[in-house]
Design a protein around this motif. Structure first.
Motif, PDB file in Angstrom:
ATOM      1  N   ALA A  49     -25.522  -9.112 -62.527  1.00 29.81           N
ATOM      2  CA  ALA A  49     -25.124  -8.058 -63.626  1.00 29.81           C
ATOM      3  C   ALA A  49     -24.812  -8.404 -64.865  1.00 29.81           C
ATOM      4  N   THR A  50     -24.803  -7.852 -66.020  1.00 27.53           N
ATOM      5  CA  THR A  50     -24.621  -8.372 -67.307  1.00 27.53           C
ATOM      6  C   THR A  50     -23.814  -7.165 -68.203  1.00 27.53           C
ATOM      7  N   ILE A  51     -23.161  -7.539 -69.148  1.00 27.93           N
ATOM      8  CA  ILE A  51     -22.303  -6.529 -69.977  1.00 27.93           C
ATOM      9  C   ILE A  51     -22.193  -7.112 -71.362  1.00 27.93           C
ATOM     10  N   THR A  52     -22.416  -6.076 -72.306  1.00 28.99           N
ATOM     11  CA  THR A  52     -22.423  -6.500 -73.741  1.00 28.99           C
ATOM     12  C   THR A  52     -20.903  -6.219 -74.144  1.00 28.99           C
ATOM     13  N   ASP A  61     -31.117  -4.098 -58.824  1.00 29.43           N
ATOM     14  CA  ASP A  61     -31.197  -3.051 -57.957  1.00 29.43           C
ATOM     15  C   ASP A  61     -30.481  -3.213 -56.516  1.00 29.43           C
ATOM     16  N   SER A  62     -30.282  -4.646 -56.080  1.00 26.08           N
ATOM     17  CA  SER A  62     -29.771  -4.712 -54.631  1.00 26.08           C
ATOM     18  C   SER A  62     -28.188  -4.695 -54.895  1.00 26.08           C
ATOM     19  N   VAL A  63     -27.629  -4.492 -56.115  1.00 25.76           N
ATOM     20  CA  VAL A  63     -26.403  -4.322 -56.135  1.00 25.76           C
ATOM     21  C   VAL A  63     -25.854  -3.086 -56.574  1.00 25.76           C
ATOM     22  N   LYS A  64     -26.655  -2.266 -57.291  1.00 26.72           N
ATOM     23  CA  LYS A  64     -26.342  -1.032 -57.812  1.00 26.72           C
ATOM     24  C   LYS A  64     -25.484  -0.179 -56.789  1.00 26.72           C
ATOM     25  N   GLY A  65     -24.437   0.445 -57.267  1.00 21.70           N
ATOM     26  CA  GLY A  65     -23.555   1.275 -56.721  1.00 21.70           C
ATOM     27  C   GLY A  65     -22.530   0.534 -55.702  1.00 21.70           C
ATOM     28  N   ARG A  66     -22.831  -0.925 -55.717  1.00 20.41           N
ATOM     29  CA  ARG A  66     -21.817  -1.533 -54.880  1.00 20.41           C
ATOM     30  C   ARG A  66     -20.926  -2.669 -55.698  1.00 20.41           C
ATOM     31  N   PHE A  67     -21.418  -2.987 -56.675  1.00 20.03           N
ATOM     32  CA  PHE A  67     -20.799  -3.966 -57.627  1.00 20.03           C
ATOM     33  C   PHE A  67     -20.518  -3.178 -59.073  1.00 20.03           C
ATOM     34  N   ALA A  68     -19.555  -3.541 -59.699  1.00 18.11           N
ATOM     35  CA  ALA A  68     -19.199  -3.343 -61.052  1.00 18.11           C
ATOM     36  C   ALA A  68     -18.793  -4.373 -62.044  1.00 18.11           C
ATOM     37  N   ILE A  69     -19.330  -4.430 -62.870  1.00 21.20           N
ATOM     38  CA  ILE A  69     -19.075  -5.370 -64.048  1.00 21.20           C
ATOM     39  C   ILE A  69     -18.218  -4.959 -64.994  1.00 21.20           C
ATOM     40  N   SER A  70     -17.380  -5.782 -65.557  1.00 19.68           N
ATOM     41  CA  SER A  70     -16.202  -5.263 -66.667  1.00 19.68           C
ATOM     42  C   SER A  70     -16.058  -6.573 -67.420  1.00 19.68           C
ATOM     43  N   ARG A  71     -15.325  -6.234 -68.662  1.00 17.62           N
ATOM     44  CA  ARG A  71     -14.846  -7.484 -69.517  1.00 17.62           C
ATOM     45  C   ARG A  71     -13.662  -7.018 -70.264  1.00 17.62           C
ATOM     46  N   ASP A  72     -13.132  -7.975 -70.605  1.00 17.28           N
ATOM     47  CA  ASP A  72     -12.072  -7.972 -71.707  1.00 17.28           C
ATOM     48  C   ASP A  72     -12.341  -8.744 -72.948  1.00 17.28           C
ATOM     49  N   ASN A  73     -12.784  -7.946 -74.004  1.00 18.33           N
ATOM     50  CA  ASN A  73     -13.258  -8.585 -75.090  1.00 18.33           C
ATOM     51  C   ASN A  73     -12.237  -9.433 -75.653  1.00 18.33           C
ATOM     52  N   ASP A  74     -10.913  -8.966 -75.759  1.00 15.39           N
ATOM     53  CA  ASP A  74      -9.959  -9.915 -76.343  1.00 15.39           C
ATOM     54  C   ASP A  74      -9.366 -11.001 -75.531  1.00 15.39           C
ATOM     55  N   LYS A  75      -9.829 -11.186 -74.356  1.00 17.67           N
ATOM     56  CA  LYS A  75      -9.527 -12.344 -73.781  1.00 17.67           C
ATOM     57  C   LYS A  75     -10.740 -13.128 -73.243  1.00 17.67           C
ATOM     58  N   ASN A  76     -11.842 -12.696 -73.845  1.00 12.95           N
ATOM     59  CA  ASN A  76     -13.158 -13.170 -73.436  1.00 12.95           C
ATOM     60  C   ASN A  76     -13.438 -13.300 -71.848  1.00 12.95           C
ATOM     61  N   THR A  77     -13.157 -12.440 -71.228  1.00 13.94           N
ATOM     62  CA  THR A  77     -13.059 -12.726 -69.806  1.00 13.94           C
ATOM     63  C   THR A  77     -13.926 -11.574 -69.189  1.00 13.94           C
TER      64      THR A  77
END
Length: 121
Positions: A49-52, A61-77
């Motif tokens: 997974a990637t996130i901008t 496709d193999s992880v859709k619906g099971r995995f979720a990506i997120s980020r905290d831009n202030d903490k570069n995490t």
């Protein structure tokens, strides 16, 4: 020097959950895309997974619906919440960041050291 440090891997039973974290540190202008890749024994590294910075996401496709990506831009995490894990999710998971070192420079690829995720009963 830019460093990406992952945490949160481990052993989990099928159907269980894990949350991976990756924190970027060092001197840089910004990280437009952060993501997770994985590599199972004997297989090539593959996108998970990637996130901008504006929150646009992309999943295998193999992880859709099971995995979720997120980020905290202030903490570069960046985070990866993995639910309903399957044995085939077993792999070393690598954090990736496309880092802009100085304003106007091109993006460079940086990788974390990897964290093992094992799904087994």
């Amino acid at each position: 020097q830019v460093q990406l440090v992952e945490s949160g891997g481990g052993l989990v039973q099928p159907g269980g959950s894990l949350r991976l974290s990756c924190a970027a540190s060092g001197s840089f202008f910004g990280i437009y895309v952060m993501g997770w890749y994985r590599q199972a024994p004997g297989k090539q590294r593959e996108l998970v997974a990637t996130i901008t910075t504006d929150g646009s996401t992309n999943y295998a496709d193999s992880v859709k619906g099971r995995f979720a990506i997120s980020r905290d831009n202030d903490k570069n995490t960046v985070f990866l919440q993995m639910n309903s894990l399957k044995p085939e999710d077993t792999a070393v998971y690598y954090c990736n960041g496309k880092v802009v070192i100085t304003f106007g420079s091109s993006q460079r690829n940086y990788w974390g050291q990897g964290t093992q995720v094992t799904v087994s009963s």
